[in-house]
Design a protein around this motif. Structure first.
Motif, PDB file in Angstrom:
ATOM      1  N   GLU A   1       2.505   1.670  -3.519  1.00 48.43           N
ATOM      2  CA  GLU A   1       1.514   2.050  -4.534  1.00 48.43           C
ATOM      3  C   GLU A   1       1.125   3.513  -4.391  1.00 48.43           C
ATOM      4  OE1 GLU A   1      -1.747  -0.619  -4.182  1.00 48.43           O
ATOM      5  OE2 GLU A   1      -0.771  -2.258  -5.269  1.00 48.43           O
ATOM      6  N   GLN A   2       0.943   3.971  -3.158  1.00 49.72           N
ATOM      7  CA  GLN A   2       0.550   5.362  -2.947  1.00 49.72           C
ATOM      8  C   GLN A   2       1.681   6.318  -3.275  1.00 49.72           C
ATOM      9  OE1 GLN A   2      -2.791   6.036  -2.071  1.00 49.72           O
ATOM     10  NE2 GLN A   2      -2.041   7.946  -2.951  1.00 49.72           N
ATOM     11  N   LEU A   3       2.921   5.952  -2.895  1.00 48.03           N
ATOM     12  CA  LEU A   3       4.067   6.805  -3.221  1.00 48.03           C
ATOM     13  C   LEU A   3       4.252   6.917  -4.734  1.00 48.03           C
ATOM     14  CD1 LEU A   3       6.725   5.694  -0.559  1.00 48.03           C
ATOM     15  CD2 LEU A   3       5.450   7.833  -0.636  1.00 48.03           C
TER      16      LEU A   3
ATOM     17  N   ALA B   1       0.824  -1.206   0.000  1.00 48.33           N
ATOM     18  CA  ALA B   1       0.000   0.000   0.000  1.00 48.33           C
ATOM     19  C   ALA B   1       0.860   1.258   0.000  1.00 48.33           C
ATOM     20  CB  ALA B   1      -0.927  -0.010   1.214  1.00 48.33           C
ATOM     21  N   ILE B   2       1.948   1.254   0.782  1.00 48.29           N
ATOM     22  CA  ILE B   2       2.843   2.412   0.843  1.00 48.29           C
ATOM     23  C   ILE B   2       3.462   2.687  -0.523  1.00 48.29           C
ATOM     24  CG2 ILE B   2       5.065   3.199   1.745  1.00 48.29           C
ATOM     25  CD1 ILE B   2       4.309   1.871   4.402  1.00 48.29           C
TER      26      ILE B   2
ATOM     27  N   GLU C   1       1.828   6.799  -6.889  1.00 43.60           N
ATOM     28  CA  GLU C   1       0.770   7.676  -7.368  1.00 43.60           C
ATOM     29  C   GLU C   1       1.125   9.149  -7.123  1.00 43.60           C
ATOM     30  OE1 GLU C   1      -1.985   7.003  -9.037  1.00 43.60           O
ATOM     31  OE2 GLU C   1      -1.492   4.866  -9.121  1.00 43.60           O
ATOM     32  N   PHE C   2       1.887   9.418  -6.056  1.00 51.23           N
ATOM     33  CA  PHE C   2       2.278  10.780  -5.731  1.00 51.23           C
ATOM     34  C   PHE C   2       3.494  11.258  -6.531  1.00 51.23           C
ATOM     35  CE2 PHE C   2       0.370  10.395  -1.220  1.00 51.23           C
ATOM     36  CZ  PHE C   2      -0.872  10.780  -1.721  1.00 51.23           C
TER      37      PHE C   2
END
Length: 271
Positions: A65-67, A62-63, A69-70
């Motif tokens: 994937e979100q990083l 999750a970390i 996206e950012f």
């Protein structure tokens, strides 16, 4: 009109019970969570998502994937085209990055400990005291001229003393999980807010022992510096400002060692 919130526990379970972090939820997300609780008949005292042995894998995924996206669109495009390998972070590396970022931005030890879920301020203090802006400014101001460096080094600390001389209280502190007690005395009258030993070698109130165990302190700082470089390389951050700060601390200790050696030679010559 309905208002929903969810209470998030700490990343680590501390010895003390603190108020949890409360996050306000949009109505759409709240409806999904309420339906999830209803479908699986979850009691109010149970965890909302019990991942068991898969918790670390799930959080790490999750970390990252979100990083991703950012990250900038150019980087995402190059990764998608196979031109670059996506940088992956472990959950521990992410926690360290958050803590160091907070320290560099001026956050207090209480704030860092709160976010990391620590039960004391000891670890948070290490993040702060390993990144003082003063050390970085001093390192830049020293320049590359060796004569100028020695002049500045002499202004950084107080007089070189022996154990018998009264120049305040003995300094005791930890570096790299090792206690250091035979380095010098502090003449500062009030309570010092800096970390003992680590911050002393660049302080005018520090009076080093001429035969102190300064080399042991240098070895511990060198080991920490190598660990920071290794961690920075692992996350592709070779310009990590913490490296420059620890290099400045290393220089300060080396300067004190040279001053002690010079004073010892002069004293032997006089005898």
């Amino acid at each position: 009109n309905m208002r929903y919130s969810i209470v998030v526990p700490y990343a680590k379970q501390g010895r003390f019970n603190h108020a949890k972090v409360s996050i306000k939820l949009p109505e759409e997300i709240a409806t999904v969570i309420l339906q999830y609780i209803k479908q699986f008949e979850l009691p109010t005292n149970n965890q909302l998502f019990d991942l068991g042995n898969y918790a670390v894998t799930y959080c790490t995924t999750a970390i990252n994937e979100q990083l991703f996206e950012f990250s900038p669109q150019e980087y995402q495009q190059r990764v998608s085209n196979g031109e670059l390998i996506q940088i992956k972070y472990t959950s521990s590396q992410f926690r360290h990055h958050v803590a160091y970022s907070m320290a560099l931005s001026g956050s207090s030890a209480e704030d860092i400990a709160y976010i990391l879920g620590h039960s004391s301020l000891v670890t948070a203090r290490h993040y702060i005291f390993s990144s003082p802006n003063l050390a970085q400014i001093r390192a830049i101001a020293l320049g590359r001229n060796p004569v100028y460096q020695q002049i500045i080094a002499m202004l950084m600390t107080g007089d070189i003393i022996t154990h018998e001389q009264d120049h305040g209280k003995n300094i005791i502190g930890f570096i790299n999980n090792k206690i250091h007690i035979n380095i010098g005395k502090c003449s500062y009258k009030a309570n010092c807010f800096l970390e003992p030993v680590r911050s002393c070698y660049g302080c005018v109130y520090f009076h080093p022992y001429i035969n102190g165990n300064h080399k042991e302190v240098l070895e511990c700082v060198q080991y920490e510096l190598e660990s920071i470089i290794y961690m920075s390389d692992a996350v592709y951050n070779s310009s990590n400002p913490i490296i420059a700060i620890n290099e400045a601390t290393k220089f300060e200790i080396q300067s004190v060692i040279k001053r002690c050696k010079l004073n010892s030679e002069l004293k032997n010559a006089d005898d």
